[in-house]
Design a protein around this motif. Structure first.
Motif, PDB file in Angstrom:
ATOM      1  N   ASN A 156      41.799 -19.931  67.044  1.00 33.14           N
ATOM      2  CA  ASN A 156      41.597 -20.231  65.627  1.00 33.14           C
ATOM      3  C   ASN A 156      40.371 -21.126  65.460  1.00 33.14           C
ATOM      4  OD1 ASN A 156      41.969 -20.395  62.872  1.00 33.14           O
ATOM      5  ND2 ASN A 156      43.381 -22.122  63.021  1.00 33.14           N
ATOM      6  N   GLY A 157      39.256 -20.522  65.078  1.00 31.14           N
ATOM      7  CA  GLY A 157      38.020 -21.271  64.887  1.00 31.14           C
ATOM      8  C   GLY A 157      36.820 -20.449  65.284  1.00 31.14           C
ATOM      9  N   PRO A 158      35.622 -20.974  65.075  1.00 26.09           N
ATOM     10  CA  PRO A 158      34.397 -20.226  65.380  1.00 26.09           C
ATOM     11  C   PRO A 158      34.229 -19.963  66.880  1.00 26.09           C
ATOM     12  CG  PRO A 158      33.944 -22.144  63.986  1.00 26.09           C
ATOM     13  CD  PRO A 158      35.339 -22.292  64.486  1.00 26.09           C
ATOM     14  N   VAL A 159      33.797 -18.759  67.211  1.00 24.03           N
ATOM     15  CA  VAL A 159      33.498 -18.399  68.601  1.00 24.03           C
ATOM     16  C   VAL A 159      32.200 -17.598  68.632  1.00 24.03           C
ATOM     17  CG1 VAL A 159      34.278 -17.220  70.700  1.00 24.03           C
ATOM     18  CG2 VAL A 159      35.962 -18.261  69.172  1.00 24.03           C
ATOM     19  N   TYR A 160      31.330 -17.944  69.578  1.00 23.72           N
ATOM     20  CA  TYR A 160      30.102 -17.180  69.834  1.00 23.72           C
ATOM     21  C   TYR A 160      30.263 -16.483  71.171  1.00 23.72           C
ATOM     22  CZ  TYR A 160      25.129 -16.136  70.646  1.00 23.72           C
ATOM     23  OH  TYR A 160      23.932 -15.505  70.896  1.00 23.72           O
ATOM     24  N   ILE A 161      30.144 -15.147  71.182  1.00 22.69           N
ATOM     25  CA  ILE A 161      30.277 -14.372  72.417  1.00 22.69           C
ATOM     26  C   ILE A 161      28.935 -13.742  72.738  1.00 22.69           C
ATOM     27  CG2 ILE A 161      31.569 -12.591  73.648  1.00 22.69           C
ATOM     28  CD1 ILE A 161      33.155 -13.309  70.500  1.00 22.69           C
ATOM     29  N   ARG A 162      28.403 -14.047  73.918  1.00 25.13           N
ATOM     30  CA  ARG A 162      27.067 -13.588  74.331  1.00 25.13           C
ATOM     31  C   ARG A 162      27.197 -12.294  75.134  1.00 25.13           C
ATOM     32  NH1 ARG A 162      22.420 -15.150  78.290  1.00 25.13           N
ATOM     33  NH2 ARG A 162      20.748 -15.674  76.829  1.00 25.13           N
ATOM     34  N   LEU A 163      26.591 -11.224  74.634  1.00 21.94           N
ATOM     35  CA  LEU A 163      26.715  -9.908  75.252  1.00 21.94           C
ATOM     36  C   LEU A 163      25.338  -9.334  75.574  1.00 21.94           C
ATOM     37  CD1 LEU A 163      29.393  -8.637  72.739  1.00 21.94           C
ATOM     38  CD2 LEU A 163      29.828  -9.422  75.080  1.00 21.94           C
ATOM     39  N   GLY A 164      25.301  -8.411  76.537  1.00 21.07           N
ATOM     40  CA  GLY A 164      24.027  -7.877  76.994  1.00 21.07           C
ATOM     41  C   GLY A 164      23.800  -6.420  76.651  1.00 21.07           C
ATOM     42  N   ARG A 165      22.574  -5.991  76.830  1.00 20.69           N
ATOM     43  CA  ARG A 165      22.165  -4.617  76.549  1.00 20.69           C
ATOM     44  C   ARG A 165      22.384  -3.703  77.746  1.00 20.69           C
ATOM     45  NH1 ARG A 165      15.889  -2.780  75.180  1.00 20.69           N
ATOM     46  NH2 ARG A 165      16.342  -0.613  74.639  1.00 20.69           N
ATOM     47  N   SER A 166      22.036  -4.183  78.930  1.00 21.42           N
ATOM     48  CA  SER A 166      21.953  -3.332  80.117  1.00 21.42           C
ATOM     49  C   SER A 166      23.309  -3.119  80.775  1.00 21.42           C
ATOM     50  CB  SER A 166      20.996  -3.955  81.143  1.00 21.42           C
ATOM     51  OG  SER A 166      19.713  -4.134  80.583  1.00 21.42           O
ATOM     52  N   LYS A 167      23.451  -1.989  81.442  1.00 21.43           N
ATOM     53  CA  LYS A 167      24.630  -1.753  82.267  1.00 21.43           C
ATOM     54  C   LYS A 167      24.552  -2.638  83.501  1.00 21.43           C
ATOM     55  CE  LYS A 167      25.369   3.052  80.820  1.00 21.43           C
ATOM     56  NZ  LYS A 167      26.609   2.769  80.076  1.00 21.43           N
ATOM     57  N   ILE A 168      25.666  -3.287  83.821  1.00 24.56           N
ATOM     58  CA  ILE A 168      25.716  -4.203  84.955  1.00 24.56           C
ATOM     59  C   ILE A 168      26.951  -3.903  85.803  1.00 24.56           C
ATOM     60  CG2 ILE A 168      24.408  -6.052  83.844  1.00 24.56           C
ATOM     61  CD1 ILE A 168      27.079  -7.386  83.121  1.00 24.56           C
ATOM     62  N   PRO A 169      26.951  -4.332  87.072  1.00 22.31           N
ATOM     63  CA  PRO A 169      28.101  -4.040  87.937  1.00 22.31           C
ATOM     64  C   PRO A 169      29.397  -4.666  87.422  1.00 22.31           C
ATOM     65  CG  PRO A 169      26.214  -4.764  89.230  1.00 22.31           C
ATOM     66  CD  PRO A 169      25.867  -5.021  87.795  1.00 22.31           C
ATOM     67  N   VAL A 170      30.489  -3.941  87.593  1.00 22.92           N
ATOM     68  CA  VAL A 170      31.815  -4.474  87.282  1.00 22.92           C
ATOM     69  C   VAL A 170      32.276  -5.309  88.477  1.00 22.92           C
ATOM     70  CG1 VAL A 170      34.227  -3.891  86.850  1.00 22.92           C
ATOM     71  CG2 VAL A 170      32.403  -2.593  85.725  1.00 22.92           C
ATOM     72  N   ILE A 171      32.610  -6.567  88.216  1.00 23.80           N
ATOM     73  CA  ILE A 171      33.006  -7.515  89.263  1.00 23.80           C
ATOM     74  C   ILE A 171      34.517  -7.632  89.367  1.00 23.80           C
ATOM     75  CG2 ILE A 171      32.896  -9.943  89.978  1.00 23.80           C
ATOM     76  CD1 ILE A 171      30.156 -10.053  88.502  1.00 23.80           C
ATOM     77  N   PHE A 172      35.167  -7.687  88.219  1.00 21.13           N
ATOM     78  CA  PHE A 172      36.605  -7.965  88.175  1.00 21.13           C
ATOM     79  C   PHE A 172      37.419  -6.686  88.034  1.00 21.13           C
ATOM     80  CE2 PHE A 172      34.440 -11.661  86.209  1.00 21.13           C
ATOM     81  CZ  PHE A 172      34.739 -12.605  87.178  1.00 21.13           C
ATOM     82  N   ASP A 173      38.671  -6.745  88.507  1.00 18.46           N
ATOM     83  CA  ASP A 173      39.580  -5.623  88.276  1.00 18.46           C
ATOM     84  C   ASP A 173      40.502  -5.952  87.106  1.00 18.46           C
ATOM     85  OD1 ASP A 173      41.687  -7.259  89.205  1.00 18.46           O
ATOM     86  OD2 ASP A 173      41.516  -6.487  91.241  1.00 18.46           O
ATOM     87  N   GLU A 174      41.394  -5.051  86.798  1.00 18.90           N
ATOM     88  CA  GLU A 174      42.243  -5.222  85.615  1.00 18.90           C
ATOM     89  C   GLU A 174      43.276  -6.337  85.770  1.00 18.90           C
ATOM     90  OE1 GLU A 174      41.533  -3.819  82.826  1.00 18.90           O
ATOM     91  OE2 GLU A 174      39.905  -2.663  83.736  1.00 18.90           O
ATOM     92  N   ASN A 175      43.412  -6.877  86.971  1.00 15.55           N
ATOM     93  CA  ASN A 175      44.337  -7.996  87.184  1.00 15.55           C
ATOM     94  C   ASN A 175      43.710  -9.345  86.841  1.00 15.55           C
ATOM     95  OD1 ASN A 175      46.469  -6.370  88.217  1.00 15.55           O
ATOM     96  ND2 ASN A 175      45.366  -6.222  90.163  1.00 15.55           N
ATOM     97  N   TYR A 176      42.410  -9.343  86.603  1.00 14.36           N
ATOM     98  CA  TYR A 176      41.703 -10.587  86.286  1.00 14.36           C
ATOM     99  C   TYR A 176      42.185 -11.156  84.955  1.00 14.36           C
ATOM    100  CZ  TYR A 176      37.869 -13.743  85.026  1.00 14.36           C
ATOM    101  OH  TYR A 176      37.136 -14.830  84.641  1.00 14.36           O
ATOM    102  N   LYS A 177      42.362 -12.475  84.902  1.00 10.22           N
ATOM    103  CA  LYS A 177      42.814 -13.135  83.682  1.00 10.22           C
ATOM    104  C   LYS A 177      41.795 -14.187  83.254  1.00 10.22           C
ATOM    105  CE  LYS A 177      46.714 -10.902  83.608  1.00 10.22           C
ATOM    106  NZ  LYS A 177      46.922  -9.813  82.625  1.00 10.22           N
ATOM    107  N   PHE A 178      41.232 -13.961  82.086  1.00 12.47           N
ATOM    108  CA  PHE A 178      40.278 -14.916  81.511  1.00 12.47           C
ATOM    109  C   PHE A 178      40.999 -15.893  80.591  1.00 12.47           C
ATOM    110  CE2 PHE A 178      37.987 -15.928  77.577  1.00 12.47           C
ATOM    111  CZ  PHE A 178      36.980 -16.735  78.077  1.00 12.47           C
ATOM    112  N   GLU A 179      40.610 -17.165  80.690  1.00 19.74           N
ATOM    113  CA  GLU A 179      41.119 -18.183  79.783  1.00 19.74           C
ATOM    114  C   GLU A 179      39.951 -18.978  79.222  1.00 19.74           C
ATOM    115  OE1 GLU A 179      44.484 -20.715  80.879  1.00 19.74           O
ATOM    116  OE2 GLU A 179      44.724 -19.473  82.669  1.00 19.74           O
ATOM    117  N   ILE A 180      39.957 -19.218  77.916  1.00 22.38           N
ATOM    118  CA  ILE A 180      38.919 -20.052  77.317  1.00 22.38           C
ATOM    119  C   ILE A 180      38.987 -21.453  77.923  1.00 22.38           C
ATOM    120  CG2 ILE A 180      38.185 -21.210  75.183  1.00 22.38           C
ATOM    121  CD1 ILE A 180      38.982 -18.693  73.656  1.00 22.38           C
TER     122      ILE A 180
END
Length: 311
Positions: A156-180
């Motif tokens: 709940n609040g402002p968020v800036y998400i930085r995204l890219g143009r180019s295709k890049i390698p996938v590092i993580f699998d679907e089990n990866y869990k991101f937390e702010i």
């Protein structure tokens, strides 16, 4: 063969899923929906998509208004225009009243390539992390980008998400869990700490492997939340290694390198070398060639690591 995906493509897919599960999600764009991938959402939910035209200040102001009406707006354009042209509106109309607006800015960094210096946002992290109430996210691959979008929607609040143009390698699998607000240690090591964000994480991992061949133990840390930054993981690295190399596709002024040095200078002083663009503008060219020209590469990470270890 390594799977390749652009974080902007992952954003488009995440938006489509969010639109399905949350009817309050609305998407706004500044006449770039094909490039930002918000067109994926537009195709599925045209009644919840708004093209404001080439008017980025209006983009942010309209998103702020929708947030006050209980909607969950995602506003998208290129990072240069989102963070630069619309800065005052983001500051006064979104961050000051702490409105629930998500700014998903694509085409960040030097790898915008041929579009040149006018479109290569190398200052956006610096600008956005200076704003009170703003969360700043910089995902390393498509998997993490999707999770950043989902977590941004929950926050709940402002968020800036930085995204890219180019295709890049996938590092993580679907089990990866991101937390702010949480960094992740991907490789253990006690000689040097490589702290990376965004597309440079993959290069830090490669550099760590190369250093290991020379008997150098490199810890690799992914910092995908620039603000609020994970101070604990940085302080631990500062205390347990001989120094830190920060790696980012952004200016060394005000970005990840600055954020890390702020933490260590106040809590656990150590040697820090920063890799990023060195107070210069970019130029037109192939994205990968520009990374090499500006020293955003494996060789420079290795050289900076050895520089610290030689002290």
């Amino acid at each position: 063969m390594t799977k390749m995906i652009a974080t902007r493509d992952a954003y488009g897919e995440a938006l489509k899923e969010l639109g399905r599960i949350n009817k309050d999600v609305v998407v706004l764009d500044a006449d770039l929906s094909g490039s930002t991938k918000t067109a994926v959402f537009k195709k599925e939910y045209p009644e919840r998509f708004f093209n404001v035209g080439i008017a980025e200040q209006n983009l942010m102001g309209t998103a702020a208004g929708l947030a006050t009406a209980g909607k969950l707006p995602f506003a998208s354009t290129f990072a240069m225009f989102a963070s630069g042209r619309a800065f005052e509106i983001i500051r006064n109309s979104i961050c000051y009243p702490n409105l629930n607006v998500k700014i998903a800015a694509t085409h960040a960094g030097i790898t915008v390539g041929e579009d040149g210096a006018t479109h290569q946002a190398l200052e956006d992290i610096s600008l956005m992390r200076s704003l009170p109430n703003m969360v700043v996210l910089s995902p390393a691959d498509g998997v993490e980008a999707k999770q950043c979008i989902y977590k941004a929607a929950e926050h709940n609040g402002p968020v800036y998400i930085r995204l890219g143009r180019s295709k890049i390698p996938v590092i993580f699998d679907e089990n990866y869990k991101f937390e702010i607000g949480k960094g992740v240690e991907l490789k253990k090591g006690n000689d040097i700490a490589l702290i990376a964000t965004g597309i440079m994480l993959e290069k830090a991992l490669v550099a760590a492997e190369e250093l290991s061949k020379e008997g150098i133990s490199a810890r690799v840390i992914n910092i995908s939340t620039i603000k609020p930054i994970d101070e604990d993981i940085i302080i631990k690295a500062a205390k347990e290694t001989k120094g830190i190399v920060t790696v980012e596709e952004h200016s060394i002024i005000g970005g990840l390198g600055s954020a890390v040095t702020e933490v260590v200078s106040e809590n656990a002083p150590t040697y820090v070398e920063r890799i990023g663009t060195m107070d210069v503008f970019g130029e037109s060219g192939d994205g990968n060639e520009l990374l090499e020209k500006y020293g955003l590469n494996v060789k420079n990470i290795i050289d900076k690591s050895k520089k610290i270890l030689s002290k």
